[in-house]
Design a protein around this motif. Structure first.
Motif, PDB file in Angstrom:
ATOM      1  N   LYS A  85       0.869  -1.196   0.000  1.00  8.64           N
ATOM      2  CA  LYS A  85       0.000   0.000   0.000  1.00  8.64           C
ATOM      3  C   LYS A  85       0.895   1.232   0.000  1.00  8.64           C
ATOM      4  O   LYS A  85       1.893   1.280   0.725  1.00  8.64           O
ATOM      5  CB  LYS A  85      -0.877  -0.025   1.252  1.00  8.64           C
ATOM      6  CG  LYS A  85      -1.797   1.190   1.430  1.00  8.64           C
ATOM      7  CD  LYS A  85      -2.554   1.041   2.753  1.00  8.64           C
ATOM      8  CE  LYS A  85      -3.285   2.314   3.137  1.00  8.64           C
ATOM      9  NZ  LYS A  85      -4.542   2.480   2.415  1.00  8.64           N
ATOM     10  N   GLU A  86       0.535   2.195  -0.814  1.00  5.95           N
ATOM     11  CA  GLU A  86       1.354   3.403  -0.936  1.00  5.95           C
ATOM     12  C   GLU A  86       0.834   4.482   0.018  1.00  5.95           C
ATOM     13  O   GLU A  86      -0.369   4.694   0.122  1.00  5.95           O
ATOM     14  CB  GLU A  86       1.281   3.901  -2.383  1.00  5.95           C
ATOM     15  CG  GLU A  86       2.278   4.964  -2.720  1.00  5.95           C
ATOM     16  CD  GLU A  86       2.217   5.308  -4.204  1.00  5.95           C
ATOM     17  OE1 GLU A  86       2.833   4.591  -5.001  1.00  5.95           O
ATOM     18  OE2 GLU A  86       1.541   6.291  -4.548  1.00  5.95           O
ATOM     19  N   PHE A  87       1.764   5.126   0.705  1.00  2.00           N
ATOM     20  CA  PHE A  87       1.416   6.266   1.563  1.00  2.00           C
ATOM     21  C   PHE A  87       2.075   7.515   0.999  1.00  2.00           C
ATOM     22  O   PHE A  87       2.891   7.445   0.079  1.00  2.00           O
ATOM     23  CB  PHE A  87       1.895   6.013   2.994  1.00  2.00           C
ATOM     24  CG  PHE A  87       1.132   4.922   3.697  1.00  2.00           C
ATOM     25  CD1 PHE A  87      -0.008   5.215   4.429  1.00  2.00           C
ATOM     26  CD2 PHE A  87       1.545   3.608   3.616  1.00  2.00           C
ATOM     27  CE1 PHE A  87      -0.711   4.205   5.066  1.00  2.00           C
ATOM     28  CE2 PHE A  87       0.843   2.592   4.246  1.00  2.00           C
ATOM     29  CZ  PHE A  87      -0.285   2.888   4.974  1.00  2.00           C
ATOM     30  N   ALA A  88       1.741   8.649   1.598  1.00  2.00           N
ATOM     31  CA  ALA A  88       2.331   9.902   1.134  1.00  2.00           C
ATOM     32  C   ALA A  88       3.834   9.902   1.403  1.00  2.00           C
ATOM     33  O   ALA A  88       4.325   9.162   2.264  1.00  2.00           O
ATOM     34  CB  ALA A  88       1.671  11.072   1.863  1.00  2.00           C
ATOM     35  N   GLY A  89       4.553  10.701   0.651  1.00  2.00           N
ATOM     36  CA  GLY A  89       5.979  10.880   0.900  1.00  2.00           C
ATOM     37  C   GLY A  89       6.824   9.691   0.494  1.00  2.00           C
ATOM     38  O   GLY A  89       7.935   9.509   0.998  1.00  2.00           O
ATOM     39  N   GLY A  90       6.297   8.855  -0.395  1.00  2.00           N
ATOM     40  CA  GLY A  90       7.088   7.735  -0.893  1.00  2.00           C
ATOM     41  C   GLY A  90       7.172   6.563   0.069  1.00  2.00           C
ATOM     42  O   GLY A  90       7.966   5.649  -0.127  1.00  2.00           O
ATOM     43  N   VAL A  91       6.352   6.589   1.139  1.00  2.00           N
ATOM     44  CA  VAL A  91       6.380   5.483   2.107  1.00  2.00           C
ATOM     45  C   VAL A  91       5.480   4.365   1.605  1.00  2.00           C
ATOM     46  O   VAL A  91       4.392   4.615   1.098  1.00  2.00           O
ATOM     47  CB  VAL A  91       5.893   5.968   3.497  1.00  2.00           C
ATOM     48  CG1 VAL A  91       5.841   4.811   4.489  1.00  2.00           C
ATOM     49  CG2 VAL A  91       6.787   7.081   3.997  1.00  2.00           C
ATOM     50  N   ARG A  92       5.953   3.126   1.744  1.00  2.00           N
ATOM     51  CA  ARG A  92       5.136   1.989   1.333  1.00  2.00           C
ATOM     52  C   ARG A  92       4.970   1.038   2.504  1.00  2.00           C
ATOM     53  O   ARG A  92       5.904   0.807   3.266  1.00  2.00           O
ATOM     54  CB  ARG A  92       5.792   1.251   0.165  1.00  2.00           C
ATOM     55  CG  ARG A  92       5.985   2.159  -1.041  1.00  2.00           C
ATOM     56  CD  ARG A  92       6.295   1.413  -2.308  1.00  2.00           C
ATOM     57  NE  ARG A  92       7.206   0.292  -2.125  1.00  2.00           N
ATOM     58  CZ  ARG A  92       7.300  -0.704  -2.990  1.00  2.00           C
ATOM     59  NH1 ARG A  92       6.537  -0.717  -4.051  1.00  2.00           N
ATOM     60  NH2 ARG A  92       8.160  -1.673  -2.796  1.00  2.00           N
TER      61      ARG A  92
END
Lengths: 398, 254
Positions: free
Chosen positions: B158-165
């Motif tokens: 799952k992708e989160f904001a700021g390039g965090v997965r």
């Protein structure tokens, strides 16, 4: 010069050996002239010579799996040089390209987008089909659109995609319209009814897309009365001439460059403005090698006051492809990722070597390709790119 | 690995959108619809899973203009079955449409995964997939960019904001809202789509039941007001920054 279209259209790889062209393919003596003249012959896993060898040995699957023919820019060089007269670019290569394309696991993304756009919007750039004729508003001379005014016309001008939408293509359009007008030619366009003629789809191997576009365009072109089609698209000209007739479409077709050359006697007195350009002309593959229009553009350029014509090292039948044919227009990134030199850059270096200040072209792909290449090689302060029609219009009396 | 993929058509923004005379809806006279881009990615992800693990892919969509072309294209890409939900009432909202889809999907279970786009041009809140999951009583993960299915659970990126997965394990069956497939959606040659149109059939199921009245009413639809003023802040970076701070302070923003 060309294989009779009806014959070419019925040839498949299964029945190839039973046809006259198949017998010619069998006569291949593996001399390698095709590889030597192919602009990507040095990087292609299976250039035409090896394809024929593999085909004879029943090893075509290996060729198809290699995706080798994505590198074929259908420039007609191999076919022109083949001492056996094998019609490689007309028959064998499109057949192999079609099989290559169908089994491609990943179509390079720019090409995929161009093909999807062409199916959906009728143009590879994905522009609105309702805006295809928007450039008409910027024309200095009136332009009749047939679905608004159905009266018969002498010339049905099939404008084509890059000419309709690309800002530099539209310069070509405005110039062409002025030339028609100056010659007193009765002309009209299809406007938003027009869709891509489909040559690139066929030559990249997407035959279903080509058939869809051809069927559509034939229906539209059969609605109106006119004496001839004149098209700005060099590739459209080629496909109207060779691929549409087997579907029963037999209308006279000309490309704008030879059309204006045919009217040079009437045009010349109107070319009064001195341009003072040194011009080198790039022979478009389909107009030159495939259709023999070498003298027509040069006669037009020579008729412009103040134009001095110089030749590149490779000219006429030896011209180097701009890299835009056979789907190459949308494979620049793919070639670059493979580490291949862009052909437009190879060609523009030759053009710069002539010392000319104008590169003249006759195919709508080439203006943007060579203008980009000039920037890439750092030559954009030394040379400009102009379609032959643009130079003619520039020399017209105001 | 049996997967249901929920597809829908959205307005094609290559054509200029116009507001209809009622001031509440889009003018459909020149409107063309196109598959929701995220749904196309959901289909690609389902096809990738089928290639890796076998199984069947079924595409499901509410009836809409041009939907048949989209469903045949999906089959030409590798979907095994296409189901069209017919007799669709007018005036659906994201919520009521999702409920109708959930009812139809319930009739197509069991399946291991239900994939659909996490967002659409007309569902930027990304509610649709979550409502479908809620209606079916299944777990939901959105903004998905990769799926590995291993037995009774799937590992989902799952992708989160700021390039965090983030990596999640989810019990199957589950609903996933796909942001992007692991690779771009594949090309399908026109001849393959035509062949599907000749040889395959789209199954139809009528809308199953009442979804109740919409709880949201569109009062007005309007184009953004076009304004044209931009002030270029000249000077050195320090001077420009000082002017910027001054402007922001003037407007009470800092």
């Amino acid at each position: 010069m060309a294989v009779i279209a009806e014959e070419a259209n019925e040839i498949t790889l299964e029945n190839l050996w039973k046809t006259a062209e198949g017998q010619r393919v069998l006569s291949c003596m593996q001399c390698g002239m095709c590889v030597g003249t192919c602009p990507y012959g040095d990087v292609m896993d299976y250039p035409p010579r090896r394809i024929i060898g593999m085909l004879k040995e029943g090893e075509l699957d290996t060729v198809l799996r290699s995706n080798s023919l994505l590198t074929c820019v259908t420039c007609y060089a191999c076919m022109t040089k083949c001492p056996r007269g094998i019609k490689l670019t007309e028959v064998l290569l499109p057949l192999v390209k079609e099989l290559t394309f169908v089994q491609l696991s990943d179509v390079p993304s720019e090409l995929q987008r161009a093909l999807e756009n062409t199916l959906r919007y009728g143009n590879p750039m994905g522009e609105s089909p309702r805006k295809r004729a928007d450039w008409v508003k910027t024309s200095k001379v009136p332009i009749r659109i047939l679905h608004q005014d159905r009266r018969p016309t002498d010339v049905l001008w099939f404008v084509e995609c890059y000419t309709s939408y690309h800002p530099r293509g539209q310069d070509n359009c405005r110039a062409t319209a002025r030339l028609f007008h100056a010659l007193g030619i009765d002309f009209a366009i299809l406007g938003n009814e027009e869709k891509c003629a489909g040559e690139a789809a066929r030559m990249v191997g997407e035959s279903g897309l080509f058939d869809t576009l051809m069927d559509y365009n034939i229906k539209v072109l059969e609605k109106y009365e006119y004496n001839r089609i004149v098209t700005s698209g060099a590739h459209a000209y080629d496909t109207f001439k060779y691929q549409y007739p087997p579907r029963g479409f037999h209308r006279p077709v000309e490309h704008t460059t030879p059309f204006f050359a045919r009217h040079l006697d009437q045009l010349k007195p109107k070319l009064t403005k001195k341009l003072n350009y040194t011009v080198t002309y790039h022979d478009a593959c389909v107009l030159g090698r495939h259709n023999g229009f070498y003298d027509e553009p040069r006669r037009l350029l020579a008729a412009i006051p103040g134009v001095r014509l110089v030749e590149m090292e490779h000219n006429r039948a030896n011209s180097i492809c701009c890299g835009g044919g056979g789907g190459g227009m949308w494979l620049d990134t793919y070639y670059k990722m493979k580490g291949y030199e862009r052909l437009s850059e190879r060609r523009i270096k030759e053009a710069l070597n002539t010392g000319a200040d104008v590169l003249a072209v006759s195919c709508p792909y080439e203006v943007s390709r060579f203008e980009d290449a000039l920037k890439t090689v750092g030559g954009d302060k030394k040379m400009i790119v102009r379609d032959v029609t643009e130079l003619l219009a520039e020399a017209l009396e105001e | 690995m049996n997967t249901l993929v929920l597809l829908k058509m959205v307005p094609d923004v290559v054509e200029e959108l116009e507001v209809a005379a009622d001031g509440k809806s889009l003018d459909t006279s020149f409107l063309r619809t196109i598959i929701n881009e995220r749904d196309d990615h959901a289909l690609e992800q389902a096809l990738l899973l089928k290639e890796r693990h076998g199984g069947k892919v079924t595409v499901v969509a509410l009836d809409a203009p041009d939907i048949d072309d989209t469903l045949f294209a999906a089959m030409a890409k590798g979907a095994d079955r296409a189901v069209k939900i017919t007799d669709v009432p007018e005036g659906l909202t994201t919520q009521t449409a999702a409920k109708l889809c959930a009812q139809a999907l319930a009739g197509l279970l069991p399946a291991d995964l239900i994939l659909t786009g996490v967002q659409a041009l007309d569902d930027l809140d990304g509610l649709s997939a979550a409502i479908v999951a809620h209606q079916l009583g299944l777990p939901y993960i959105g903004v998905v960019t990769g799926v590995t299915a291993d037995g009774p659970t799937a590992t989902v990126i799952k992708e989160f904001a700021g390039g965090v997965r983030g990596e999640f394990a989810v019990t199957l069956p589950a609903v996933l809202g796909v942001q992007a497939a692991e690779k771009p959606p594949r090309y399908v040659p026109v001849a393959k789509v035509r062949a599907m149109m000749k040889t395959q059939k789209i199954e139809t199921v009528p809308v199953a039941g009442d979804v109740g009245a919409a709880t949201i009413e569109v009062r007005q639809l309007a184009k953004p007001v076009v304004s044209s003023h931009a002030e270029m802040l000249e000077g050195s970076p320090e001077e420009a920054a000082a002017k910027l701070v001054e402007r922001l302070a003037q407007r009470g923003l800092i």
